[in-house]
Design a protein around this motif. Structure first.
Motif, PDB file in Angstrom:
ATOM      1  N   LYS A  85       0.823  -1.206   0.000  1.00  0.00           N
ATOM      2  CA  LYS A  85       0.000   0.000   0.000  1.00  0.00           C
ATOM      3  C   LYS A  85       0.859   1.259   0.000  1.00  0.00           C
ATOM      4  N   GLN A  86       2.110   1.108   0.384  1.00  0.00           N
ATOM      5  CA  GLN A  86       2.987   2.256   0.537  1.00  0.00           C
ATOM      6  C   GLN A  86       3.256   2.909  -0.816  1.00  0.00           C
ATOM      7  N   GLU A  87       3.352   4.244  -0.826  1.00  0.00           N
ATOM      8  CA  GLU A  87       3.661   4.918  -2.089  1.00  0.00           C
ATOM      9  C   GLU A  87       5.072   4.553  -2.549  1.00  0.00           C
ATOM     10  N   GLN A  88       5.950   4.219  -1.600  1.00  0.00           N
ATOM     11  CA  GLN A  88       7.304   3.807  -2.000  1.00  0.00           C
ATOM     12  C   GLN A  88       7.259   2.548  -2.834  1.00  0.00           C
ATOM     13  N   PHE A  89       6.313   1.649  -2.550  1.00  0.00           N
ATOM     14  CA  PHE A  89       6.195   0.419  -3.325  1.00  0.00           C
ATOM     15  C   PHE A  89       5.830   0.747  -4.757  1.00  0.00           C
ATOM     16  N   CYS A  90       4.880   1.665  -4.930  1.00  0.00           N
ATOM     17  CA  CYS A  90       4.487   2.053  -6.282  1.00  0.00           C
ATOM     18  C   CYS A  90       5.656   2.739  -6.993  1.00  0.00           C
TER      19      CYS A  90
ATOM     20  N   GLY B  35      14.624 -13.379  -0.331  1.00  0.00           N
ATOM     21  CA  GLY B  35      14.984 -12.443  -1.400  1.00  0.00           C
ATOM     22  C   GLY B  35      14.025 -11.270  -1.476  1.00  0.00           C
ATOM     23  N   ALA B  36      12.730 -11.553  -1.322  1.00  0.00           N
ATOM     24  CA  ALA B  36      11.718 -10.501  -1.425  1.00  0.00           C
ATOM     25  C   ALA B  36      11.859  -9.490  -0.295  1.00  0.00           C
ATOM     26  N   TRP B  37      12.026  -9.970   0.931  1.00  0.00           N
ATOM     27  CA  TRP B  37      12.065  -9.058   2.073  1.00  0.00           C
ATOM     28  C   TRP B  37      13.395  -8.324   2.183  1.00  0.00           C
ATOM     29  N   LEU B  38      14.471  -8.925   1.703  1.00  0.00           N
ATOM     30  CA  LEU B  38      15.760  -8.232   1.768  1.00  0.00           C
ATOM     31  C   LEU B  38      15.832  -7.107   0.743  1.00  0.00           C
ATOM     32  N   THR B  39      15.299  -7.386  -0.450  1.00  0.00           N
ATOM     33  CA  THR B  39      15.409  -6.391  -1.511  1.00  0.00           C
ATOM     34  C   THR B  39      14.170  -5.507  -1.638  1.00  0.00           C
ATOM     35  N   LEU B  40      13.015  -5.981  -1.084  1.00  0.00           N
ATOM     36  CA  LEU B  40      11.726  -5.286  -1.247  1.00  0.00           C
ATOM     37  C   LEU B  40      11.435  -5.048  -2.728  1.00  0.00           C
ATOM     38  N   ASN B  41      11.927  -5.957  -3.557  1.00  0.00           N
ATOM     39  CA  ASN B  41      11.673  -5.879  -4.979  1.00  0.00           C
ATOM     40  C   ASN B  41      10.194  -6.202  -5.220  1.00  0.00           C
ATOM     41  N   PRO B  42       9.472  -5.356  -5.968  1.00  0.00           N
ATOM     42  CA  PRO B  42       8.025  -5.596  -6.128  1.00  0.00           C
ATOM     43  C   PRO B  42       7.706  -6.908  -6.833  1.00  0.00           C
ATOM     44  N   ILE B  43       8.567  -7.301  -7.778  1.00  0.00           N
ATOM     45  CA  ILE B  43       8.299  -8.564  -8.484  1.00  0.00           C
ATOM     46  C   ILE B  43       8.473  -9.736  -7.534  1.00  0.00           C
ATOM     47  N   LEU B  44       9.532  -9.710  -6.763  1.00  0.00           N
ATOM     48  CA  LEU B  44       9.752 -10.802  -5.808  1.00  0.00           C
ATOM     49  C   LEU B  44       8.636 -10.844  -4.768  1.00  0.00           C
ATOM     50  N   LEU B  45       8.184  -9.672  -4.351  1.00  0.00           N
ATOM     51  CA  LEU B  45       7.094  -9.634  -3.369  1.00  0.00           C
ATOM     52  C   LEU B  45       5.823 -10.218  -3.955  1.00  0.00           C
ATOM     53  N   LEU B  46       5.526  -9.846  -5.201  1.00  0.00           N
ATOM     54  CA  LEU B  46       4.335 -10.400  -5.847  1.00  0.00           C
ATOM     55  C   LEU B  46       4.474 -11.912  -6.024  1.00  0.00           C
ATOM     56  N   LEU B  47       5.668 -12.359  -6.431  1.00  0.00           N
ATOM     57  CA  LEU B  47       5.877 -13.802  -6.593  1.00  0.00           C
ATOM     58  C   LEU B  47       5.743 -14.518  -5.256  1.00  0.00           C
TER      59      LEU B  47
END
Lengths: 225, 94
Positions: A85-90, B35-47
């Motif tokens: 939800k964070q704007e940083q994510f977008c 990997g997702a939580w360390l990088t906060l990469n949106p693709i990894l988070l979605l995966l």
């Protein structure tokens, strides 16, 4: 493309407060649980090679393959959805989304996004302004929206997205009305009313779009978006 | 004697396979999560989000493997299997 965990934890404000929000803790605990799962699985393999059904191995596996995954399931899901939800994510998709985030944050911006952001009108908590209006998009929202978000992320990484960015479907009135419908100011505007003085049905059912009269959501690239 | 032992070892083999499959699934999701939580990469988070059903499947496979292992441990072997001196030829003599 992304600031990484350390960058996120150091960045302020996120919820308008310092480090220690439940999203921060959720991220750290999820990371910890994932790490422990991997370590325990590796340990079980090292200690009980080919004896996976031995009782001590089963006890270790119960923790790594039973208890911890069942803990991770709700925790990881909710933390990921709340973080999204964070704007940083977008804004992590810089090339595509940065102009929209910049437009929203512009101090003298005239777009609806800027007006809502600067006056803190939209969210119930600061930091989630994108989600406040685009609640049906991306990670939070319907399953279809999540899949669309994944396909958009894929297009971003492969560089196959096109600009200007377009919504897949027209912006729905309900995203505006969820806040404005109960507003006295909104209800007293004559154009919003029917003959009986109630909010007109075409506004509620979306036949008449809010955007037909009101400023564009984002003003990007010198034009409307 | 051999048949009883085979059944037991078959059950154990299946249990090990189920547990290995569970380890692959749960471990894979956990690595993706790291990997997702360390990088906060949106693709990894979605995966990571979309891989949650695999986590549940892994838990179910482990449960099945544990039950299979328990069942193979409990399956009683015939007395002939415990008596190495028994032979079919001697069984009919009195």
């Amino acid at each position: 493309m992304t600031m990484g965990l350390l960058g996120f934890l150091r960045s302020t404000p996120r919820f308008g407060e310092g480090w220690g929000s439940w999203v921060d803790w959720g991220i750290l605990i999820s990371l910890g649980v994932c790490t422990i799962i991997v370590v325990l699985i590796a340990t079980t393999h090292l200690l009980y090679r080919r004896r996976a059904t031995a009782r001590p191995a089963l006890v270790l596996s119960l923790v790594s393959l039973g208890i911890l995954p069942l803990t991770l399931l709700p925790l990881g899901n909710f933390t990921a959805v709340e973080y999204a939800k964070q704007e940083q994510f977008c804004a992590t998709c810089h090339a595509a989304m940065q102009p929209y985030v910049d437009d929203m944050r512009a101090p003298n911006g005239k777009s609806l996004a800027a007006l809502h952001y600067q006056d803190n009108l939209a969210p119930t908590q600061p930091g989630i302004q994108c989600y406040a209006c685009h609640a049906n998009y991306g990670v939070h929202g319907t399953f279809k929206a999540k899949l669309q978000g994944l396909s958009d992320a894929y297009r971003y990484v492969t560089g196959t997205f096109t600009t200007p960015i377009r919504l897949r479907s027209p912006f729905k009135n309900e995203e505006c009305l969820k806040c404005h419908l109960s507003s006295r100011l909104f209800r007293t505007v004559r154009l919003h009313q029917d003959m009986q003085g109630q909010v007109s049905a075409p506004l509620i059912n979306g036949t008449v779009a809010c955007g037909m009269c009101h400023a564009s959501g984002h003003l990007v690239g010198g034009g409307e978006s | 004697m051999g048949a009883a032992r085979d059944r037991s070892s078959d059950g154990d083999r299946w249990a090990r396979r189920l547990i290995t499959a569970a380890e692959v699934l749960v471990g894979g999701v956990a690595v993706l999560g790291i990997g997702a939580w360390l990088t906060l990469n949106p693709i990894l988070l979605l995966l990571f989000l979309f891989s949650q059903p695999l986590l549940l499947l892994g838990v179910c496979l482990f449960a099945a493997g544990a039950l299979a292992s328990d069942a193979s441990r409990r399956s009683p072997a015939p007395s002939s299997a415990r008596d190495p001196a028994w032979s079919p030829a001697g069984a009919g003599r009195k």
